[in-house]
Scaffold this active site. Structure first.
Site: not given
Ligand code: C5P
Length: 318
Positions: A11, A156
């Site tokens: 990401k 995350d």
């Protein structure tokens, strides 16, 4: 021997606003995640001949690919912990019996300690792979429970499990899907040496204590509107990262890379998460390749092009 393989993506944070440190040591975040095409694959190699009733079902771990030499090969690896977390949960809540022993194989395409959630992607992939293995004989967990287990593994990890474009709050683990049109093209520059996330957060606190005004950038309204237009140039005008200043302060090579990206004509450049990877938003795939070629010819360590948003973790075989 049979296998279960799950792919999970890295990401970039289009927006990373960092608030105050909390009592538990984490910082309050307002962040916008976009998953990228860069991915890792976690494979469980299942030995049905040998079963395990207590302790870890994992007998070992190997990693190949990008930065593989710096991936821990023991029970501290987030993929290993992902399998253990899922199995321990089933043992505690559902009276799980014995399971086959597994070995973990990780093929890395996401840089390690690069600010791109490489370890988190491995944790999400391993959690999902273990869930697939366990649900051969047990009832499945709902998404909320899987998300909670993911959050235990790291801030995350819930995002890498789900993918797409999401607003993250709390320590980044509380997710709300965001509307996003179009595809975004990135040139990514990796570093030879990673950065430790706690060090970058800690350095942000220090800089703020010394009076540096860094954010907190807690308003994502303009970025949210830009994402709905699908126009990369508009999105480029609203990228923000409160961890960029501390990352640059810890590693001067990042400032140089960001300058080079600007000179190479990128729409915008930003440190990815806690760095040191730098992400340059470009107009098209061709533009991203041109920017990357330019950066490589200037002698940056290595890089890749990527597109987003990509998927969360998913089964690719098994
Ligand atoms: O959640 P995760 O284990 O990935 O976090 C790694 C470290 O990053 C934490 O121990 C903390 O030092 C820092 N962190 C933080 N605030 C967050 C997320 C991470 O301070 N919201």
């Amino acid at each position: 021997m049979r296998t279960i393989s799950v792919r999970a993506h890295g990401k970039v944070n289009l927006h990373l606003g960092v608030g105050d440190a909390r009592e538990d040591g984490y910082h309050e975040l307002v962040t916008v995640f976009q998953s990228l095409s860069l991915s890792d694959v976690v494979t469980l190699e299942i030995d049905d001949e040998e079963t395990v009733a207590t302790g870890s079902i994992v007998s070992g771990l190997t990693a190949t690919g990008l930065d593989a030499a710096s991936v821990p090969q023991d029970a501290t690896n987030l993929a290993w912990r992902g399998v253990d977390t899922l199995v321990d949960f089933y043992r505690a809540r559902h009276g799980l019996g014995s399971l086959p022993r597994v070995r973990i194989r990780i093929e890395k395409g996401i840089p390690t300690a690069g600010g791109m959630a490489g370890g988190s992607a491995d944790a999400a992939a391993a959690l999902l792979a273990a869930h697939i293995l366990v649900t051969e004989t047990m009832p499945a967990l709902d998404q909320t429970t899987l998300d909670a287990l993911a959050a235990e593994l790291g801030s995350d990890v819930p995002f890498t499990l789900r993918g797409g474009t999401m607003l993250g709050t709390g320590r980044g683990e509380q997710l709300t899907p965001m509307l996003s049109r179009g595809r975004y093209h990135w040139a990514l520059v990796f570093s030879k040496q990673g950065l430790a996330t706690p060090e970058v957060f800690g350095h942000l606190d220090q800089l703020r204590d010394q009076g540096r005004e860094i954010g907190p950038s807690l308003d994502t309204t303009d970025l949210a509107h830009a994402l709905m237009t699908g126009n990369a140039e508009e999105v480029a005008g609203h990228l923000a990262n409160d961890l960029q200043a501390p990352a640059v302060s810890l590693r001067s090579d990042i400032a140089r890379t960001l300058d080079l990206g600007k000179q190479a004509g990128a729409l915008a450049g930003i440190v990815s998460g806690s760095g040191p990877t730098c992400a340059f938003l470009c107009r098209s795939e061709l533009h991203a390749r041109d920017v990357l070629d330019d950066l490589l010819s200037e002698g940056v360590y290595s890089g890749a092009t990527a597109t987003g948003p990509a998927h969360g973790a998913y089964l690719i075989d098994g």
